[in-house]
Design a protein around this motif. Sequence first.
Motif, PDB file in Angstrom:
ATOM      1  N   PHE C  20      -8.244 -53.034   4.225  1.00 13.37           N
ATOM      2  CA  PHE C  20      -6.752 -52.503   4.580  1.00 13.37           C
ATOM      3  C   PHE C  20      -6.262 -52.272   3.389  1.00 13.37           C
ATOM      4  CE2 PHE C  20      -6.106 -53.405   9.385  1.00 13.37           C
ATOM      5  CZ  PHE C  20      -7.608 -53.456   9.780  1.00 13.37           C
ATOM      6  N   ALA C  21      -6.020 -53.227   2.357  1.00 11.55           N
ATOM      7  CA  ALA C  21      -5.334 -52.960   1.246  1.00 11.55           C
ATOM      8  C   ALA C  21      -5.820 -51.871   0.350  1.00 11.55           C
ATOM      9  CB  ALA C  21      -5.419 -54.361   0.265  1.00 11.55           C
ATOM     10  N   LEU C  22      -7.059 -51.483   0.537  1.00 15.08           N
ATOM     11  CA  LEU C  22      -7.473 -50.273  -0.277  1.00 15.08           C
ATOM     12  C   LEU C  22      -6.712 -49.003   0.585  1.00 15.08           C
ATOM     13  CD1 LEU C  22     -11.461 -50.428  -0.720  1.00 15.08           C
ATOM     14  CD2 LEU C  22      -9.692 -50.691  -2.258  1.00 15.08           C
ATOM     15  N   ALA C  23      -6.665 -49.025   1.870  1.00 14.89           N
ATOM     16  CA  ALA C  23      -6.012 -47.915   2.387  1.00 14.89           C
ATOM     17  C   ALA C  23      -4.545 -48.056   2.218  1.00 14.89           C
ATOM     18  CB  ALA C  23      -6.266 -48.135   4.111  1.00 14.89           C
ATOM     19  N   GLY C  24      -4.216 -49.277   2.321  1.00 11.95           N
ATOM     20  CA  GLY C  24      -2.442 -49.186   1.950  1.00 11.95           C
ATOM     21  C   GLY C  24      -2.175 -48.518   0.599  1.00 11.95           C
ATOM     22  N   ALA C  25      -2.883 -49.056  -0.473  1.00 12.14           N
ATOM     23  CA  ALA C  25      -2.909 -48.527  -1.712  1.00 12.14           C
ATOM     24  C   ALA C  25      -2.958 -47.053  -1.941  1.00 12.14           C
ATOM     25  CB  ALA C  25      -3.614 -49.633  -2.876  1.00 12.14           C
ATOM     26  N   SER C  26      -3.954 -46.774  -1.316  1.00 10.84           N
ATOM     27  CA  SER C  26      -4.404 -45.198  -1.388  1.00 10.84           C
ATOM     28  C   SER C  26      -3.256 -44.538  -0.663  1.00 10.84           C
ATOM     29  CB  SER C  26      -5.546 -44.906  -0.548  1.00 10.84           C
ATOM     30  OG  SER C  26      -6.790 -45.554  -1.146  1.00 10.84           O
ATOM     31  N   ALA C  84      -9.208 -46.516 -10.087  1.00  5.73           N
ATOM     32  CA  ALA C  84     -10.158 -45.572  -9.563  1.00  5.73           C
ATOM     33  C   ALA C  84      -9.949 -44.903  -8.127  1.00  5.73           C
ATOM     34  CB  ALA C  84     -11.540 -46.453  -9.295  1.00  5.73           C
ATOM     35  N   HIS C  85      -8.761 -44.399  -8.033  1.00  9.63           N
ATOM     36  CA  HIS C  85      -8.317 -44.019  -6.564  1.00  9.63           C
ATOM     37  C   HIS C  85      -9.082 -42.711  -6.257  1.00  9.63           C
ATOM     38  CE1 HIS C  85      -5.564 -40.472  -7.337  1.00  9.63           C
ATOM     39  NE2 HIS C  85      -5.907 -40.827  -8.714  1.00  9.63           N
ATOM     40  N   ARG C  86      -9.534 -41.738  -7.272  1.00  6.21           N
ATOM     41  CA  ARG C  86     -10.296 -40.691  -6.748  1.00  6.21           C
ATOM     42  C   ARG C  86     -11.588 -40.983  -6.119  1.00  6.21           C
ATOM     43  NH1 ARG C  86      -7.647 -36.218  -9.005  1.00  6.21           N
ATOM     44  NH2 ARG C  86      -6.194 -36.891 -10.197  1.00  6.21           N
ATOM     45  N   THR C  87     -12.375 -42.231  -6.842  1.00  2.49           N
ATOM     46  CA  THR C  87     -13.488 -42.694  -6.190  1.00  2.49           C
ATOM     47  C   THR C  87     -13.374 -43.491  -4.919  1.00  2.49           C
ATOM     48  OG1 THR C  87     -14.037 -43.286  -8.494  1.00  2.49           O
ATOM     49  CG2 THR C  87     -15.468 -44.161  -6.789  1.00  2.49           C
ATOM     50  N   VAL C  88     -12.196 -44.156  -4.656  1.00  5.29           N
ATOM     51  CA  VAL C  88     -11.763 -44.676  -3.562  1.00  5.29           C
ATOM     52  C   VAL C  88     -11.905 -43.500  -2.265  1.00  5.29           C
ATOM     53  CG1 VAL C  88     -10.330 -46.016  -2.103  1.00  5.29           C
ATOM     54  CG2 VAL C  88     -10.961 -46.647  -4.505  1.00  5.29           C
ATOM     55  N   GLU C  89     -11.037 -42.462  -2.491  1.00  9.68           N
ATOM     56  CA  GLU C  89     -10.681 -41.521  -1.730  1.00  9.68           C
ATOM     57  C   GLU C  89     -12.035 -40.873  -1.289  1.00  9.68           C
ATOM     58  OE1 GLU C  89      -7.995 -40.407  -0.220  1.00  9.68           O
ATOM     59  OE2 GLU C  89      -6.459 -41.352  -1.350  1.00  9.68           O
ATOM     60  N   ALA C  90     -12.930 -40.638  -2.435  1.00  6.96           N
ATOM     61  CA  ALA C  90     -14.066 -40.112  -1.927  1.00  6.96           C
ATOM     62  C   ALA C  90     -15.260 -40.879  -0.991  1.00  6.96           C
ATOM     63  CB  ALA C  90     -14.927 -39.888  -3.411  1.00  6.96           C
ATOM     64  N   MET C  91     -14.819 -42.071  -1.396  1.00  6.56           N
ATOM     65  CA  MET C  91     -15.676 -43.079  -0.255  1.00  6.56           C
ATOM     66  C   MET C  91     -15.205 -43.294   0.955  1.00  6.56           C
ATOM     67  SD  MET C  91     -16.743 -46.187  -3.268  1.00  6.56           S
ATOM     68  CE  MET C  91     -17.321 -47.249  -1.907  1.00  6.56           C
ATOM     69  N   ARG C  92     -14.422 -42.054   1.438  1.00  8.47           N
ATOM     70  CA  ARG C  92     -13.992 -42.136   2.866  1.00  8.47           C
ATOM     71  C   ARG C  92     -14.587 -42.985   4.002  1.00  8.47           C
ATOM     72  NH1 ARG C  92      -9.782 -40.141   6.050  1.00  8.47           N
ATOM     73  NH2 ARG C  92     -10.740 -39.194   7.756  1.00  8.47           N
ATOM     74  N   ARG C  93     -16.052 -42.462   3.818  1.00 14.44           N
ATOM     75  CA  ARG C  93     -16.659 -42.726   5.039  1.00 14.44           C
ATOM     76  C   ARG C  93     -17.120 -44.197   4.913  1.00 14.44           C
ATOM     77  NH1 ARG C  93     -20.434 -39.273   8.357  1.00 14.44           N
ATOM     78  NH2 ARG C  93     -19.829 -37.609   6.947  1.00 14.44           N
ATOM     79  N   PRO C  94     -17.538 -44.969   3.940  1.00 13.17           N
ATOM     80  CA  PRO C  94     -17.711 -46.376   4.115  1.00 13.17           C
ATOM     81  C   PRO C  94     -16.400 -47.279   4.304  1.00 13.17           C
ATOM     82  CG  PRO C  94     -18.148 -45.475   1.816  1.00 13.17           C
ATOM     83  CD  PRO C  94     -18.387 -44.485   2.828  1.00 13.17           C
ATOM     84  N   VAL C  95     -15.393 -46.567   3.674  1.00 13.09           N
ATOM     85  CA  VAL C  95     -14.156 -47.307   3.905  1.00 13.09           C
ATOM     86  C   VAL C  95     -13.602 -47.247   5.198  1.00 13.09           C
ATOM     87  CG1 VAL C  95     -11.647 -47.045   3.854  1.00 13.09           C
ATOM     88  CG2 VAL C  95     -13.004 -47.019   1.750  1.00 13.09           C
ATOM     89  N   LEU C  96     -13.936 -46.164   6.115  1.00 13.73           N
ATOM     90  CA  LEU C  96     -13.902 -45.999   7.683  1.00 13.73           C
ATOM     91  C   LEU C  96     -14.613 -47.204   8.317  1.00 13.73           C
ATOM     92  CD1 LEU C  96     -13.049 -42.361   8.282  1.00 13.73           C
ATOM     93  CD2 LEU C  96     -11.257 -44.140   8.846  1.00 13.73           C
TER      94      LEU C  96
END
Lengths: 211, 211, 211
Positions: C20-26, C84-96
Amino acid sequence: VLTGLGTLERVLDLLGVFVFALAGASLAVRKGFDVVGMVALAFVTALGGGVLRDLVIGSTPVAAVQDSWYLVVVVGAAGVVGVAHRTVEAMRRPVLVLDALGIGLFTVVGAVKALAAGLDVPAAVLVGTMAAVGGGIVRDVLARDEPTVFRADSTLYAIPAAIGAAGTAVVWELDLYGPASAGGIALGVTVIRLLALRFGWRAPSVGSRPA
Amino acid sequence: VLTGLGTLERVLDLLGVFVFALAGASLAVRKGFDVVGMVALAFVTALGGGVLRDLVIGSTPVAAVQDSWYLVVVVGAAGVVGVAHRTVEAMRRPVLVLDALGIGLFTVVGAVKALAAGLDVPAAVLVGTMAAVGGGIVRDVLARDEPTVFRADSTLYAIPAAIGAAGTAVVWELDLYGPASAGGIALGVTVIRLLALRFGWRAPSVGSRPA
Amino acid sequence: VLTGLGTLERVLDLLGVFVFALAGASLAVRKGFDVVGMVALAFVTALGGGVLRDLVIGSTPVAAVQDSWYLVVVVGAAGVVGVAHRTVEAMRRPVLVLDALGIGLFTVVGAVKALAAGLDVPAAVLVGTMAAVGGGIVRDVLARDEPTVFRADSTLYAIPAAIGAAGTAVVWELDLYGPASAGGIALGVTVIRLLALRFGWRAPSVGSRPA
């Protein structure tokens, strides 16, 4: 008397509330709100951070409704903006200095209240910072502005508060907390904020980095 | 039974909750929100002011989650808007009358709860007013509208509540509080609100004054 | 240990907070906020729902400030996005997927806390759902976005949570609550959310019906 500063603390606290309330009411005027909006934004700006602080640590009724001086000072500030908003806008510089003093005091009081409620150091840093900047964030949300403290082009505001809250927690844990350390930390936060204003210090943001 | 009105109070309170919830769900429809948004806006509009009231005075768990009738009535109102939102929109006039009644009742209940919790007069005025208008403000924030009660072109809404909260505090302090005075003040707030609607009374705003 | 899952629950809870924190920071990065905005949105997204839950039921100091691991994990997540925000954005599927797990767990923990505080079934459904989706709503408000969970084009998010909260209340009332039922319900919420994502399930909205 939480910071141990006694009467001086009380005067400074109410001064901080007054200046935060001026800022809230002034924003309401710029937004074209009516007198209800002016009073409401004055309230949330001046007392919102402290209300959040008290709610999170469970200190209720919250301080904002326990001491009528707060309410009187807030309504008074809204009244001042009502009759002299141009003058208040023109006094931007002294308002910013007093606002910086307010941040310093709200930070120290917030962190100490959290520590006195038994919270540990990281939580006290969070609560102290929130006490200083929370009211402004709620004000911006109600006025439909982007929260100022989040903007990449804003000068340091929450970070001096976080430093001050951390400092407060450290002296508290070392049993060095007292009027002198409290006043010193509040003043330190104020000075860092004023230096940030003077020299345009900004917090980093990811978007502004080279890709 | 806080106002001393007993069963009548309870019926009116739930009626106020129902009408506030209708307004929240209707706004969600106008915003194109889905059923989750409808139920959520119904909840915050109807119960948000009371939740803020209870949090600030420290009366927890908040009343909104202590009495399932509140939740049932709110979901029911959202359901009514879901199946008949055009009819609800068309009934604008009776909805405004019931909304005015809701303001009156929420104000008196809010101020009395604050006074019963030991708050003094200025704090009770603040809490009573917030109980009446707070839910609408949170609703507007969630719907990304400018808070209606702050707008210079809105008819008096928070000010009748503030007058009613002050009246409640006065009769309470004079030990004259009872079902008759509570009902009278709630009705007085309702009438002032309806007169403001009828004659277009607006609160002053600084921006609209000649410079 | 509220769900009875013990260490596994704790690991999953902190994992949910992290995601959830990743999503907020992103979101803060996408909005061009500075590091203060990143940390603040990470906090409210990850801990806002739980703070609302604890405030409403009167469990203070709120859990978010009672356990420093929450704060460490949130700041850590903001740091990960910072470097590493680009990496986090790219990992959209596991984040979901992890986000769906977070919804499930926050729902069950929220409903159980409400039931343990003596609330009845409808109130526990409300509190459990709010615990799961409240942080995201506050995040969207602070970022000046329309709350995602209210949008007619969003896939089911609050409804799986409401179903899970209702399920938790039912097994609690039947005295069948335990690690197995808690885990099963959390997993069920996760699966419903993932199916909604996979098949584009949306909640109905009045505006989209034929007139």
